[in-house]
Design an enzyme around this catalytic site. Structure first.
Site, PDB file in Angstrom:
ATOM      1  N   TYR A  55       0.758  -1.090  -0.059  1.00  0.00           N
ATOM      2  CA  TYR A  55      -0.139   0.080  -0.050  1.00  0.00           C
ATOM      3  C   TYR A  55       0.895   1.160   0.175  1.00  0.00           C
ATOM      4  O   TYR A  55       1.694   1.579   0.879  1.00  0.00           O
ATOM      5  CB  TYR A  55      -1.059   0.069   1.153  1.00  0.00           C
ATOM      6  N   PRO A 211     -16.452  -4.641   0.183  1.00  0.00           N
ATOM      7  CA  PRO A 211     -17.730  -5.076   0.596  1.00  0.00           C
ATOM      8  C   PRO A 211     -18.847  -4.279  -0.451  1.00  0.00           C
ATOM      9  O   PRO A 211     -20.000  -4.847  -0.343  1.00  0.00           O
ATOM     10  CB  PRO A 211     -17.768  -4.594   2.101  1.00  0.00           C
ATOM     11  N   LEU A 212     -18.385  -3.242  -0.891  1.00  0.00           N
ATOM     12  CA  LEU A 212     -19.339  -2.471  -1.875  1.00  0.00           C
ATOM     13  C   LEU A 212     -18.996  -2.743  -3.175  1.00  0.00           C
ATOM     14  O   LEU A 212     -19.279  -1.959  -4.221  1.00  0.00           O
ATOM     15  CB  LEU A 212     -19.527  -1.089  -1.470  1.00  0.00           C
ATOM     16  N   ALA A 213     -18.068  -3.641  -3.639  1.00  0.00           N
ATOM     17  CA  ALA A 213     -17.681  -3.681  -4.972  1.00  0.00           C
ATOM     18  C   ALA A 213     -16.938  -2.682  -5.609  1.00  0.00           C
ATOM     19  O   ALA A 213     -17.204  -2.504  -6.725  1.00  0.00           O
ATOM     20  CB  ALA A 213     -18.531  -4.324  -5.761  1.00  0.00           C
ATOM     21  N   GLY A 214     -16.261  -1.978  -4.567  1.00  0.00           N
ATOM     22  CA  GLY A 214     -15.286  -0.773  -5.131  1.00  0.00           C
ATOM     23  C   GLY A 214     -16.357   0.475  -5.795  1.00  0.00           C
ATOM     24  O   GLY A 214     -15.934   1.424  -6.686  1.00  0.00           O
ATOM     25  N   GLY A 215     -17.329   0.367  -5.065  1.00  0.00           N
ATOM     26  CA  GLY A 215     -18.388   1.457  -5.202  1.00  0.00           C
ATOM     27  C   GLY A 215     -19.479   0.946  -6.253  1.00  0.00           C
ATOM     28  O   GLY A 215     -20.282   1.628  -6.519  1.00  0.00           O
TER      29      GLY A 215
END
Length: 292
Positions: A55, A211-215
């Site tokens: 990162y 968790p939000l599929a990258g938005g």
């Protein structure tokens, strides 16, 4: 937020985990902002923080270490996980990345992460991606040495399939405590290919990134995203919450530990508060079927 044992032998972690994989811009990558976001997470009950030496080329680990060591936050009050195994080609003209789980690279990566994080130990050290060229015996031996030295407390894997996970586990004297996998309503292959079942068979819980599929769950224009978002909206109204909270609650019900990646405090709170939303089995399946 409730604390949960990540496995039978692993540490007690928060039900949601905060990850720094999106902190790759100059605007975010500074010590003050990292300390602020850590404190905010702790206020919400999120005490587990996920890193990688990849990162921002290790810069985030370094800033995190400085933020913790110069603040009143106690090391024993937080759980730190970090990963290694993805490298950039030495030839700058060669695009892409390659994988290196050699004992030399893994050992050096742990030493370097300890220095950057300004800590004596890493709570969970994960192999970031499977490397088909690695010697499992040699790498397992290096991991065992790191465990015995106290430099790492637990071993995890990331993006491993069932057979890759099982192979490494068969050479270790201590169980693998988690697999860091992509899991969300728009990417649920871990349910179908046996990874989730195998993780549960080992009495552990998956760390679920994106968790939000990258938005895409919130903003995607494709037919699948639009369909799932409509169903999420209907269920959210019944619970008097928002779409984001329901999408994360879907993961909680599955037994996963969602990794919050947003630097936005409102979105962090949405993910953390979703733990209190109790979806019915019927609602969970309505969402699952909509995604299918």
């Amino acid at each position: 937020m409730e604390k949960i044992f990540i496995s039978e032998t692993g540490p007690e972690v928060s039900a949601a985990i905060y990850g720094f994989w999106r902190w790759n811009t100059a605007a975010l990558a500074n010590q003050k902002k990292i300390e602020d976001i850590v404190r905010y997470n702790l206020e919400l009950g999120v005490n587990t923080f996920d890193h990688s030496n990849n990162y921002n080329n290790g810069k985030i680990e370094e800033l995190f270490g400085k933020a913790i060591s110069s603040s009143s936050i106690k090391r024993e009050d937080i759980i730190i996980s970090t990963k290694a195994g993805i490298r950039k080609f030495s030839d700058k003209s060669t695009k892409g990345e390659y994988y290196d789980l050699s004992p030399e690279h893994i050992t050096k990566s742990v030493e370097d992460s300890l220095k950057r994080l300004k800590t004596d130990y890493i709570d969970i050290f994960l192999l970031e991606h499977y490397d088909p060229l690695y010697s499992v015996e040699e790498t397992a031996s290096a991991l065992i040495k790191l465990l015995r030295s106290g430099k790492i407390k637990n071993i995890g894997v990331s993006n491993f399939n069932v057979f890759q996970h099982r192979l490494l586990a068969s050479h270790l004297s201590q169980p693998i405590v988690t697999n860091h996998i992509e899991l969300n309503l728009l990417q649920s292959s871990a349910i179908d290919d046996g990874r989730l079942d195998f993780i549960k068979e080992q009495y552990s819980k998956p760390m679920a990134f994106a968790p939000l599929a990258g938005g895409r769950i919130l903003n995607g224009k494709d037919a699948k995203a639009v369909k799932v978002r409509k169903v999420l909206t209907d269920i959210a109204k019944k619970h008097s919450v928002n779409v984001e909270q329901v999408a994360v609650a879907w993961l909680y019900k599955l037994g996963a530990l969602p990794i919050i990646g947003s630097p936005d405090k409102k979105r962090i709170k949405n993910a953390a508060s979703a733990y209190s939303i109790k979806l019915s089995n019927e609602e969970w399946y309505i969402l699952y079927n909509a995604a299918k």
